[in-house]
Design an enzyme around this catalytic site. Structure first.
Site, PDB file in Angstrom:
ATOM      1  N   LYS A 113      -3.209   1.352  -2.983  1.00  9.63           N
ATOM      2  CA  LYS A 113      -4.315   2.166  -2.446  1.00  9.63           C
ATOM      3  C   LYS A 113      -4.325   3.512  -3.168  1.00  9.63           C
ATOM      4  O   LYS A 113      -3.884   4.545  -2.650  1.00  9.63           O
ATOM      5  CB  LYS A 113      -4.200   2.320  -0.927  1.00  9.63           C
ATOM      6  CG  LYS A 113      -5.543   2.684  -0.293  1.00  9.63           C
ATOM      7  CD  LYS A 113      -5.549   2.366   1.190  1.00  9.63           C
ATOM      8  CE  LYS A 113      -6.758   2.888   1.920  1.00  9.63           C
ATOM      9  NZ  LYS A 113      -8.042   2.325   1.519  1.00  9.63           N
ATOM     10  N   LEU A 142      -7.052  -5.028  -2.169  1.00 10.54           N
ATOM     11  CA  LEU A 142      -6.234  -4.241  -1.260  1.00 10.54           C
ATOM     12  C   LEU A 142      -6.022  -5.089  -0.006  1.00 10.54           C
ATOM     13  O   LEU A 142      -6.997  -5.595   0.565  1.00 10.54           O
ATOM     14  CB  LEU A 142      -6.932  -2.937  -0.870  1.00 10.54           C
ATOM     15  CG  LEU A 142      -6.061  -2.103   0.060  1.00 10.54           C
ATOM     16  CD1 LEU A 142      -4.998  -1.356  -0.721  1.00 10.54           C
ATOM     17  CD2 LEU A 142      -6.884  -1.148   0.896  1.00 10.54           C
ATOM     18  N   TYR A 150      -3.447   7.057  -0.997  1.00 10.64           N
ATOM     19  CA  TYR A 150      -4.047   7.549   0.246  1.00 10.64           C
ATOM     20  C   TYR A 150      -4.091   6.470   1.300  1.00 10.64           C
ATOM     21  O   TYR A 150      -3.840   5.292   1.028  1.00 10.64           O
ATOM     22  CB  TYR A 150      -5.443   8.103  -0.026  1.00 10.64           C
ATOM     23  CG  TYR A 150      -6.527   7.045  -0.168  1.00 10.64           C
ATOM     24  CD1 TYR A 150      -6.636   6.272  -1.320  1.00 10.64           C
ATOM     25  CD2 TYR A 150      -7.438   6.825   0.861  1.00 10.64           C
ATOM     26  CE1 TYR A 150      -7.640   5.308  -1.439  1.00 10.64           C
ATOM     27  CE2 TYR A 150      -8.441   5.871   0.749  1.00 10.64           C
ATOM     28  CZ  TYR A 150      -8.534   5.113  -0.402  1.00 10.64           C
ATOM     29  OH  TYR A 150      -9.510   4.155  -0.516  1.00 10.64           O
ATOM     30  N   GLU A 174     -13.292  -8.501  -3.277  1.00 13.68           N
ATOM     31  CA  GLU A 174     -13.463  -7.721  -2.043  1.00 13.68           C
ATOM     32  C   GLU A 174     -14.663  -6.812  -2.192  1.00 13.68           C
ATOM     33  O   GLU A 174     -15.309  -6.796  -3.240  1.00 13.68           O
ATOM     34  CB  GLU A 174     -12.190  -6.916  -1.735  1.00 13.68           C
ATOM     35  CG  GLU A 174     -11.835  -5.910  -2.814  1.00 13.68           C
ATOM     36  CD  GLU A 174     -10.564  -5.118  -2.518  1.00 13.68           C
ATOM     37  OE1 GLU A 174     -10.162  -4.989  -1.350  1.00 13.68           O
ATOM     38  OE2 GLU A 174      -9.985  -4.588  -3.487  1.00 13.68           O
TER      39      GLU A 174
END
Ligand code: PDD
Length: 290
Positions: free
Chosen positions: A151, A207, A37, A183
């Protein structure tokens, strides 16, 4: 077809409302989270960094061997049409591609067509005063897989972490893998330490955010020294400033982590400068060439 300010969907070739949109229970996105996505921000009716998001969508799809035929230009056209039909000026454009519909069986089916979904929704508002006062975060073990650069729609560890943060009264969960900060559950992280902006390197552990890359670029232009480097949680506590970035939250100051005050306990000047420059870029965002 109702077309109000609440959003609109394009699913496998047709525009429809959220209420009308239906996906098979045998969609592999539903069965296996077998899909990828993107979230693209729309400012003043114009999608921002659309091309960069499409590039990452193709990279994610290619890394899970998901082949989809639809061209970038067509995806942009659909995105723009969702903007104009929904009449949403400030919005989140969501793109999801799954491997498609087939009887449940783990390995890839031979004959299968990807499910392609684009939707538009109004922007989710930030908590009251988030930009002015900053937000708080907690750290949690990174329990995700070894391919966080993809992702993927498989977001269960992120969902669980975010919920833990919420229950702790915090806005974001910051993941720690083997003592190294990776993250946020849905954001990238930066810190300012000894006047140098630092963010974890873009490897399999994170990511590679579009906003992250923009911030590094802006820092370079402003003559701010920056480094992509590994750091442990103690560096977070010692930092002069910490902020998190994403398409949805832009550049958000973090002023408390695990109940410890970060820096002066209020948003810092570097975050502020980068935020101003980021907003300038948004303003200069050209109208789509369609
Ligand atoms: N998430 N890291 C993770 C795990 C994310 O989910 C996101 C974004 C980012 C930031 O990437 P970008 O700057 O390209 O948005 C980093 C989106 C917004 C979401 O899942 O809603």
């Amino acid at each position: 077809m109702p077309m109000n300010g609440n959003g609109l969907v394009w699913l496998n070739g047709s525009f429809m409302s959220f209420e009308e949109a239906r996906i098979s229970i045998e969609d592999r996105g539903f069965q296996f989270a077998d899909g990828v996505y993107e979230v693209v921000r729309v400012y003043d009716g114009k999608p921002f960094t659309f091309q960069e998001h499409l590039k990452r969508l193709r990279q994610s799809a290619s890394l899970i061997e998901l082949d989809f035929k639809i061209e970038d230009d067509r995806l942009k056209e659909i995105g723009q049409e969702l903007v104009s039909r929904s009449d949403l000026k400030d919005a989140e454009l969501y793109i999801q591609i799954t491997r498609g519909v087939a009887p449940r069986s783990h390995a890839f089916p031979r004959e299968i067509y990807p499910t392609i979904l684009l939707s538009i929704r109004p922007v989710r508002p930030l908590p009251e005063g988030a930009l002015e006062k900053g937000v708080s975060a907690i750290t949690l073990p990174d329990e995700r897989w070894a391919r966080c650069n993809i992702k993927s729609i498989s977001l269960l560890p992120n969902v669980l972490a975010k919920e833990k943060a919420r229950r702790a009264g915090a806005y974001e969960a910051i993941f720690i893998r083997n003592g190294i900060v990776t993250e946020g559950a849905s954001s990238n992280i930066f810190l300012l330490l000894e006047g140098v902006l630092r963010t974890p390197p873009a490897d399999w552990r994170i990511l590679r955010g579009i906003t992250r890359d923009l911030v590094l670029n802006l820092a370079g232009k402003e003559g701010l020294p920056s480094k992509e480097e590994e750091f442990g949680v103690e560096k977070l506590y010692q930092a002069e400033e910490v902020f998190i970035t994403s398409t949805a939250i832009e550049i958000l100051p973090v002023v408390e982590i695990d109940k410890r005050k970060i820096g002066a306990g209020k948003p810092g000047t570097v975050q502020h400068l980068l935020y101003q420059k980021f907003k300038q870029l948004v303003k200069e965002n050209p109208a789509p060439a369609l």
